[in-house]
Write a protein that holds these residues in place. Structure first.
Motif, PDB file in Angstrom:
ATOM      1  N   LEU A  63       0.854  -1.194   0.000  1.00 45.52           N
ATOM      2  CA  LEU A  63       0.000   0.000   0.000  1.00 45.52           C
ATOM      3  C   LEU A  63       0.888   1.241   0.000  1.00 45.52           C
ATOM      4  CD1 LEU A  63      -2.961  -0.408   2.523  1.00 45.52           C
ATOM      5  CD2 LEU A  63      -3.033  -0.329   0.030  1.00 45.52           C
ATOM      6  N   PRO A  64       0.523   2.279  -0.790  1.00 46.95           N
ATOM      7  CA  PRO A  64       1.294   3.522  -0.696  1.00 46.95           C
ATOM      8  C   PRO A  64       1.061   4.182   0.666  1.00 46.95           C
ATOM      9  CG  PRO A  64      -0.607   3.824  -2.126  1.00 46.95           C
ATOM     10  CD  PRO A  64      -0.546   2.366  -1.789  1.00 46.95           C
ATOM     11  N   THR A  65       2.010   4.993   1.046  1.00 45.04           N
ATOM     12  CA  THR A  65       1.970   5.657   2.345  1.00 45.04           C
ATOM     13  C   THR A  65       0.617   6.284   2.660  1.00 45.04           C
ATOM     14  OG1 THR A  65       4.288   6.171   2.113  1.00 45.04           O
ATOM     15  CG2 THR A  65       3.065   7.460   3.724  1.00 45.04           C
ATOM     16  N   TYR A  66       0.064   6.999   1.648  1.00 48.03           N
ATOM     17  CA  TYR A  66      -1.135   7.785   1.946  1.00 48.03           C
ATOM     18  C   TYR A  66      -2.374   6.927   2.162  1.00 48.03           C
ATOM     19  CZ  TYR A  66      -1.766   7.411  -3.142  1.00 48.03           C
ATOM     20  OH  TYR A  66      -1.890   6.963  -4.421  1.00 48.03           O
ATOM     21  N   ARG A  67      -2.256   5.583   1.961  1.00 51.51           N
ATOM     22  CA  ARG A  67      -3.414   4.725   2.243  1.00 51.51           C
ATOM     23  C   ARG A  67      -3.201   3.934   3.534  1.00 51.51           C
ATOM     24  NH1 ARG A  67      -4.358   3.298  -3.367  1.00 51.51           N
ATOM     25  NH2 ARG A  67      -5.428   5.106  -4.231  1.00 51.51           N
ATOM     26  N   GLN A  94      -8.565  16.808   6.610  1.00 54.78           N
ATOM     27  CA  GLN A  94      -9.064  17.204   5.284  1.00 54.78           C
ATOM     28  C   GLN A  94      -8.835  16.074   4.295  1.00 54.78           C
ATOM     29  OE1 GLN A  94      -6.778  20.723   4.721  1.00 54.78           O
ATOM     30  NE2 GLN A  94      -8.137  22.023   5.914  1.00 54.78           N
ATOM     31  N   MET A  95      -7.678  15.414   4.395  1.00 51.90           N
ATOM     32  CA  MET A  95      -7.373  14.310   3.490  1.00 51.90           C
ATOM     33  C   MET A  95      -8.371  13.167   3.674  1.00 51.90           C
ATOM     34  SD  MET A  95      -4.948  15.354   1.704  1.00 51.90           S
ATOM     35  CE  MET A  95      -5.290  17.083   1.959  1.00 51.90           C
ATOM     36  N   ARG A  96      -8.887  13.047   4.906  1.00 52.45           N
ATOM     37  CA  ARG A  96      -9.837  11.976   5.192  1.00 52.45           C
ATOM     38  C   ARG A  96     -11.270  12.430   4.986  1.00 52.45           C
ATOM     39  NH1 ARG A  96      -5.298  11.104   7.446  1.00 52.45           N
ATOM     40  NH2 ARG A  96      -4.568   9.023   8.016  1.00 52.45           N
ATOM     41  N   LYS A  97     -11.423  13.621   4.375  1.00 52.55           N
ATOM     42  CA  LYS A  97     -12.731  14.153   4.015  1.00 52.55           C
ATOM     43  C   LYS A  97     -13.664  14.280   5.227  1.00 52.55           C
ATOM     44  CE  LYS A  97     -12.244  13.792  -0.706  1.00 52.55           C
ATOM     45  NZ  LYS A  97     -10.859  13.481  -0.671  1.00 52.55           N
ATOM     46  N   VAL A  98     -13.099  14.648   6.349  1.00 58.55           N
ATOM     47  CA  VAL A  98     -13.912  14.880   7.541  1.00 58.55           C
ATOM     48  C   VAL A  98     -14.682  16.182   7.337  1.00 58.55           C
ATOM     49  CG1 VAL A  98     -13.809  15.336  10.023  1.00 58.55           C
ATOM     50  CG2 VAL A  98     -12.245  13.684   8.979  1.00 58.55           C
ATOM     51  N   ARG A  99     -15.922  16.248   7.849  1.00 52.73           N
ATOM     52  CA  ARG A  99     -16.731  17.452   7.656  1.00 52.73           C
ATOM     53  C   ARG A  99     -16.125  18.642   8.392  1.00 52.73           C
ATOM     54  NH1 ARG A  99     -21.819  18.144   9.105  1.00 52.73           N
ATOM     55  NH2 ARG A  99     -21.376  17.158  11.104  1.00 52.73           N
ATOM     56  N   LEU A 141      -1.543  12.646  15.759  1.00 58.12           N
ATOM     57  CA  LEU A 141      -2.541  11.919  16.542  1.00 58.12           C
ATOM     58  C   LEU A 141      -3.976  12.212  16.130  1.00 58.12           C
ATOM     59  CD1 LEU A 141      -1.008  12.185  20.105  1.00 58.12           C
ATOM     60  CD2 LEU A 141      -1.381  10.094  18.770  1.00 58.12           C
ATOM     61  N   VAL A 142      -4.206  13.397  15.586  1.00 58.85           N
ATOM     62  CA  VAL A 142      -5.573  13.841  15.356  1.00 58.85           C
ATOM     63  C   VAL A 142      -6.295  12.941  14.357  1.00 58.85           C
ATOM     64  CG1 VAL A 142      -5.156  15.458  13.458  1.00 58.85           C
ATOM     65  CG2 VAL A 142      -6.953  15.951  15.127  1.00 58.85           C
TER      66      VAL A 142
ATOM     67  N   ALA C 192       5.717  14.040   5.052  1.00 62.75           N
ATOM     68  CA  ALA C 192       4.781  14.273   6.143  1.00 62.75           C
ATOM     69  C   ALA C 192       3.358  14.318   5.602  1.00 62.75           C
ATOM     70  CB  ALA C 192       5.128  15.568   6.864  1.00 62.75           C
ATOM     71  N   ALA C 193       3.185  15.046   4.483  1.00 61.10           N
ATOM     72  CA  ALA C 193       1.849  15.145   3.889  1.00 61.10           C
ATOM     73  C   ALA C 193       1.363  13.767   3.439  1.00 61.10           C
ATOM     74  CB  ALA C 193       1.884  16.116   2.714  1.00 61.10           C
ATOM     75  N   GLU C 194       2.279  12.988   2.886  1.00 63.04           N
ATOM     76  CA  GLU C 194       1.918  11.638   2.436  1.00 63.04           C
ATOM     77  C   GLU C 194       1.431  10.797   3.617  1.00 63.04           C
ATOM     78  OE1 GLU C 194       4.221   8.813  -0.273  1.00 63.04           O
ATOM     79  OE2 GLU C 194       5.425  10.637  -0.258  1.00 63.04           O
ATOM     80  N   THR C 195       2.152  10.868   4.726  1.00 66.04           N
ATOM     81  CA  THR C 195       1.767  10.049   5.871  1.00 66.04           C
ATOM     82  C   THR C 195       0.422  10.502   6.405  1.00 66.04           C
ATOM     83  OG1 THR C 195       2.847  11.485   7.468  1.00 66.04           O
ATOM     84  CG2 THR C 195       4.157   9.695   6.565  1.00 66.04           C
ATOM     85  N   LEU C 196       0.051  11.757   6.136  1.00 63.52           N
ATOM     86  CA  LEU C 196      -1.239  12.237   6.624  1.00 63.52           C
ATOM     87  C   LEU C 196      -2.360  11.902   5.652  1.00 63.52           C
ATOM     88  CD1 LEU C 196      -0.030  15.639   8.046  1.00 63.52           C
ATOM     89  CD2 LEU C 196      -0.998  13.744   9.354  1.00 63.52           C
ATOM     90  N   GLY C 197      -2.011  11.195   4.552  1.00 61.40           N
ATOM     91  CA  GLY C 197      -3.049  10.718   3.665  1.00 61.40           C
ATOM     92  C   GLY C 197      -3.162  11.448   2.342  1.00 61.40           C
ATOM     93  N   ALA C 198      -2.159  12.284   2.009  1.00 56.95           N
ATOM     94  CA  ALA C 198      -2.235  13.035   0.765  1.00 56.95           C
ATOM     95  C   ALA C 198      -1.605  12.227  -0.363  1.00 56.95           C
ATOM     96  CB  ALA C 198      -1.530  14.378   0.908  1.00 56.95           C
ATOM     97  N   GLY C 199      -2.352  12.043  -1.464  1.00 55.85           N
ATOM     98  CA  GLY C 199      -1.818  11.374  -2.646  1.00 55.85           C
ATOM     99  C   GLY C 199      -0.847  12.286  -3.371  1.00 55.85           C
ATOM    100  N   PRO C 200      -0.156  11.765  -4.389  1.00 58.84           N
ATOM    101  CA  PRO C 200       0.874  12.548  -5.075  1.00 58.84           C
ATOM    102  C   PRO C 200       0.353  13.896  -5.582  1.00 58.84           C
ATOM    103  CG  PRO C 200       0.874  10.275  -5.854  1.00 58.84           C
ATOM    104  CD  PRO C 200      -0.284  10.402  -4.917  1.00 58.84           C
ATOM    105  N   PHE C 201      -0.837  13.898  -6.181  1.00 55.35           N
ATOM    106  CA  PHE C 201      -1.344  15.147  -6.738  1.00 55.35           C
ATOM    107  C   PHE C 201      -1.642  16.166  -5.636  1.00 55.35           C
ATOM    108  CE2 PHE C 201      -4.830  17.872  -8.231  1.00 55.35           C
ATOM    109  CZ  PHE C 201      -4.170  18.475  -9.294  1.00 55.35           C
ATOM    110  N   THR C 202      -2.239  15.679  -4.542  1.00 55.22           N
ATOM    111  CA  THR C 202      -2.554  16.578  -3.428  1.00 55.22           C
ATOM    112  C   THR C 202      -1.268  17.122  -2.803  1.00 55.22           C
ATOM    113  OG1 THR C 202      -4.428  15.139  -3.027  1.00 55.22           O
ATOM    114  CG2 THR C 202      -3.947  16.794  -1.353  1.00 55.22           C
ATOM    115  N   VAL C 203      -0.258  16.265  -2.698  1.00 58.98           N
ATOM    116  CA  VAL C 203       1.021  16.733  -2.152  1.00 58.98           C
ATOM    117  C   VAL C 203       1.550  17.875  -3.002  1.00 58.98           C
ATOM    118  CG1 VAL C 203       3.430  16.116  -1.772  1.00 58.98           C
ATOM    119  CG2 VAL C 203       1.627  14.541  -1.092  1.00 58.98           C
ATOM    120  N   PHE C 204       1.457  17.691  -4.332  1.00 61.22           N
ATOM    121  CA  PHE C 204       1.943  18.744  -5.222  1.00 61.22           C
ATOM    122  C   PHE C 204       1.149  20.032  -5.033  1.00 61.22           C
ATOM    123  CE2 PHE C 204       1.726  21.053  -9.241  1.00 61.22           C
ATOM    124  CZ  PHE C 204       3.065  21.340  -9.408  1.00 61.22           C
TER     125      PHE C 204
END
Lengths: 350, 353, 288
Positions: A63-67, A94-99, A141-142, C192-204
């Motif tokens: 899995l890529p990092t962001y998943r 925001q990345m997790r589309k939280v309201r 953590l958030v 850091a952004a990647e670990t927070l769930g940002a895909g490549p395009f969002t990181v850019f």
């Protein structure tokens, strides 16, 4: 939860450990030992060459990092300089589309948790190092990650702040029952807060265990040396289970072996007495005669360098009063418990 | 060196260093600078006019300053108005007129310059500070390989088979201005002083065929290098390039006739050596100098007494039949509406390509 | 005020006078080679020229008023601005990935930077001639297109040619500016952004782009100003079809010798530059 590593790229090879829910696991080792690489493999920032990483039974190796849903706190904090503190903390949500309203609430409570109210609208560069650290922790953590990964989180802080922050991290981790991996090269840090410690060296696993295991029952001389000051003596196993070191006989925690053996004793576990006092070695206690060479005064302890038949031994005593009973040149008797005598047969010494 | 003190050695050394300037300084009393076209013109003019003049007048040294265009030539003097460093300018009559109006040039008379009596009447132009020193004419340049028989008419420029293979220097360049007058005549537009509308209309029909309105480095090279097949330029330069590349470039004066181009020789107002400058101008206008120059570069001499070989004459615009076909043009009048021509081209010609 | 505060104040004053002493030479040089010529230019714009090109004595507003009332110059000003902006944009889009790659390179980074800016070692005129060879009717690119049985469009002697040539010529400046702006961009931030769930395009979009904004703005300002002020390349590749402020200034100054009009247009270009600078200042503040 389980993570298994097969054989990896040269920087980390043949490493395997598992992590319990709510556990704080330390990755300890000298710099370049592969502990950061291991952390990055867990986060996905580095691809494992082979082997698998499982989180809660699910294989995340590819899995890529962001998943992956990991919360990572970087050594340099890696706060986004162009965003405010609140925006930094909100990013993962925001990345997790939280309201939007939920984001605001959760950001506020995360900042409150790390005791950082009132800085939400500032930019990272306006904050002190310790404050930036807390923001980084709140940001990781958030998002309620499966695992919190801390990469040398305390190394950029000054000594006093470091102790406070260490305890605070432990306290928050306990409160949230957050499964955490903590990378450090500082054994005190690791021992102070970790449930278990993985000691690594040159990309290889040396030992996994509780701080007590690691300290009292190190699996290898490397671990023994890495977690604190220790004396080394070379000896030879005898048939009766004792070890010959020069003229003296020493008994160790292990019950016999063959061939050459490495003996290790912690300096503060050795007792110092004036020579000629009665008593000799017993099955529970070793005794060796020696002569004091140097005395070093370091405030809370006195360090003695004592020449013995087996070699120079370091002895450490807490300073109980201003007077020191010994002088360089004094003949002394050294005593220590058999169970404090660590022995490593030569094949284990590598 | 027993008798040489340190000071003496230093003084001798200083003298040695200064020597070149000392000898220059003594000659400076009779030094003039002539500014004219750079490039081929410069090479040939130096060899056929300036060097013989200096041989005949050892007391005068002539420096040549090459300028890419007449306008830049005048621009240089505008910048030096307080203390001009140039004594004589050879330049297009239109630019000379502008410079004369700004008092940058001093008008010369036949009293100062008796050789003017030997010039053809067309060389003495009202309102221009100096007399004409060369005549030239616009010609059609073509790539011989693309033409089974040489073109004979300006109409060739309107032939669709040359689409994208034509290079024209658009106004404000004077070649484009001249072509406007030719087109006006072709279209039967009447007196150009009244209207050039028909000429512009005709040019608008040609416009879609043109590849470039600003050929770089110039239209002569564009034809010779095969970038285009047809172009318009001045005869003298076209003849020289054609002589160097006979297979790749040829020039023809079409049967409808052509437009003249005039270079005048002008005395700079404020010249520090007016006598020497006049002496040079007199030589430059002489039949002897003009003949020698024309033998090598196909400009038409302005001195009636110039004697030119048959071979050279054929390359110039001076054969009687060509002279008869020249379109009469008053460049001073044309200069007054050059801006308007430029604007007409931008609106109605270039915009259609 | 304490004694030490007084001393500090003295030191500050001393430092300031030293600073002005050190600045004096460059101020003088600037007055000599920049302020004076610009003032002279501005003065020239208030003179006028006769139809023949001869300058008329005395100062008046006729050149300015005839210029301002001529729609041709307005359309030229507009064309200059949009072509300059378009060239800047294309140069940015082409240079950005290149600069990003170079700034991330671990091996041979110095060599890559030298390669990127090596075109600057060759004069723009020579490089423009190179483009004439590549884009010309008989050139390399049209010949290649013809070999694929395609009819090549006209690539030279028009706006397209100017945009292609100018873009290439300005790219080294853009790359240099971008590289200087990438200094803030730490790869850890992207991780850091990647670990927070940002895909490549969002990181850019959320991290890389905002953090490289200072370099982007600087590069755009530089390229725009250079695009608007250059005349050699537009003249050589425009084929007389692309009339821009700078080429018109050249024509008026060098061909028709109408220096007052050239001066007016030069002042106009300075106003365009000033406006661009103002924009740059405002945008920089927002980015901060």
């Amino acid at each position: 939860m389980e993570k298994r590593y097969g054989s990896f790229a040269p920087s980390v090879a043949d490493l395997s450990f598992s992590l319990g829910q709510g556990e704080l696991l330390g990755l300890l080792g000298p710099s370049g030992c592969g502990k950061t690489t291991t952390l990055r493999m867990i986060s996905g920032l580095v691809q494992a060459t082979s082997g698998t990483i499982r989180v809660g039974g699910q294989d995340v190796t590819h899995l890529p990092t962001y998943r992956r849903n990991m919360g990572v706190m970087f050594q340099s904090y890696a706060l986004f300089p162009h965003m405010t503190i609140a925006e930094n903390v909100a990013f993962g949500l925001q990345m997790r589309k939280v309201r939007k309203p939920d984001i605001a609430t959760r950001v506020a409570s995360a900042l409150a948790m790390v005791r950082l109210d009132g800085v939400a609208d500032r930019k990272p560069r306006e904050l002190s190092g310790g404050q930036q650290q807390r923001v980084a922790l709140a940001r990781a953590l958030v998002v309620e990650p499966d695992i919190l990964l801390l990469d040398e989180p305390l190394s950029n802080l000054d000594a006093k702040l470091r102790d406070n922050m260490r305890n605070e991290i432990r306290e928050i981790q306990q409160r949230l029952r957050m499964t955490t991996v903590f990378v450090t090269h500082d054994q005190t840090e690791a021992m102070a807060i970790c449930d278990r410690i993985v000691v690594m060296n040159r990309g290889k696993l040396e030992q996994i265990g509780t701080p007590l295991d690691i300290y009292e029952r190190p699996a290898t001389p490397m671990v023994a040396e890495f977690v604190g000051r220790i004396n080394r003596l070379e000896g030879q196993w005898r048939n009766d289970g004792a070890i010959a070191v020069g003229d003296s006989l020493i008994r160790a925690n292990a019950n016999g072996g063959t061939g050459r053996v490495l003996i290790m004793i912690r300096p503060h576990r050795i007792d110092l007495a004036a020579a000629g006092e009665p008593g000799a070695g017993s099955p529970e206690e070793n005794m060796v005669a020696g002569t004091i060479r140097h005395i070093t005064y370091v405030g809370d302890t006195l360090q003695y360098a004592v020449a013995t038949a087996g070699g120079l031994l370091q002895v450490e005593k807490a300073t109980s009063s201003a007077t020191d009973p010994f002088q360089p040149g004094d003949s002394v008797a050294l005593r220590w418990k058999t169970r404090d005598t660590l022995s490593f047969s030569s094949e284990a010494t590598g | 060196m027993p008798n040489l003190t340190r000071r003496k050695v230093l003084a001798l050394g200083a003298l040695g260093v200064a020597a070149p300037w000392l000898s220059k300084a003594s000659a400076q009393e009779r030094k003039i600078t002539v500014a004219a076209y750079s490039d081929i013109f410069e090479d040939i003019y130096k060899r056929t006019v300036i060097e013989p003049f200096m041989k005949a007048n050892p007391g005068i040294r002539v420096d040549y300053m090459g300028m890419p265009t007449s306008a830049q030539n005048l621009g240089m003097l505008r910048a030096q108005k307080a203390a001009p460093q140039i004594d004589v300018c050879i330049m297009d009559v239109v630019v000379a007129k502008a410079g004369g109006d700004e008092n940058i040039y001093k008008p010369v008379t036949a009293e100062q310059l008796p050789v003017m009596k030997e010039l053809v009447p067309a060389a003495l132009i009202q309102g221009v500070p100096g007399p004409a020193v060369t005549f030239d004419a616009l010609v059609l340049m073509y790539a011989p390989g693309k033409f089974p028989s040489p073109p004979t008419s300006w109409k060739e420029l309107w032939d669709k088979k040359h689409a994208g293979r034509i290079a024209i220097d658009a106004p404000p360049n004077l070649v484009g201005v001249g072509l406007t007058l030719i087109a006006n005549k072709l279209a039967g537009g009447g007196d150009y002083r009244q209207s050039i509308d028909k000429g512009i209309q005709l040019l608008a029909e040609m416009a879609p065929l043109v590849q470039t309105w600003d050929p770089k480095p110039n239209p002569y090279a564009a034809v010779a290098n095969g970038v285009v097949d047809l172009g318009v330029g001045y005869n003298a330069r076209a003849q020289t390039i054609s002589k160097q590349n006979p297979d790749r470039m040829a020039a023809v004066m079409p049967e409808e006739g052509s437009i003249s181009q005039i270079n005048t020789i002008n005395l700079v107002n404020g010249s520090k050596q007016p006598e020497a400058a006049l002496q040079f101008m007199s030589y430059a206008l002489s039949g002897e100098a003009q003949s020698r120059f024309t033998e090598e570069l196909s400009y038409v001499p302005t001195n009636k007494n110039a004697s030119i070989s048959e071979d050279a004459r054929k390359r110039t615009a001076t054969t009687p039949e060509r002279m008869a076909r020249m379109i009469d043009v008053d460049w001073i009048e044309v200069a007054k509406f050059r801006d308007k021509i430029t604007e007409q081209w931008r609106r109605n010609v270039i915009s259609r390509s | 005020m304490t004694v030490s505060a007084l001393e500090a104040n003295d030191a500050k004053r001393g430092g300031r006078s030293l600073l002005s002493a050190l600045l004096l030479p460059i101020v003088l040089v600037n007055i000599l080679v920049f302020v004076a010529p610009v003032a002279n230019l501005a003065a020239m714009s208030f003179r006028s020229a006769a139809a023949t090109g001869a300058m008329i004595e005395g100062f008046n507003l006729s050149t300015w008023s005839s210029l301002i009332s001529d729609a041709y110059y307005w359309s030229m000003l507009w064309r200059t601005v949009w072509i300059g902006a378009l060239i800047t944009l294309v140069a940015l889009v082409l240079s950005y990935p290149l600069a990003l790659f170079v700034s991330r390179a671990t091996r041979a980074k110095a060599l890559l930077i030298v390669l990127c800016i090596s075109p600057l070692l060759i004069s723009a005129v020579v490089r423009t001639y190179g483009w004439m060879v590549i884009l010309g009717d008989q050139g390399f690119l049209p010949a290649m297109l013809r070999s694929f049985n395609l009819t090549p469009p006209r690539l030279i002697n028009n706006q397209l040619g100017v945009i292609i040539g100018m873009t290439e010529i300005l790219m080294p400046y853009m790359i240099l500016s971008l590289l200087s702006g990438f200094g803030k961009l730490d790869a850890t931030l992207e991780q850091a952004a990647e670990t927070l769930g940002a895909g490549p395009f969002t990181v850019f979009r959320r991290i890389v782009l905002p953090l490289s904004m200072p370099g982007i703005l600087l590069g755009c300002l530089l390229c725009f100003v250079l695009a608007v002020s250059s005349f050699i390349t537009p003249k050589m590749l425009g084929g007389g079809r692309v009339a821009l402020l700078a080429t018109e200034i050249y024509d008026q100054a060098i061909v028709t010798l109408n220096w007052p009009v050239a001066a007016c247009l030069s002042v106009l270009i300075l106003i365009v530059f000033g406006t661009a600078l103002l924009f740059y200042g405002q945008l920089s503040k927002i980015v901060e």
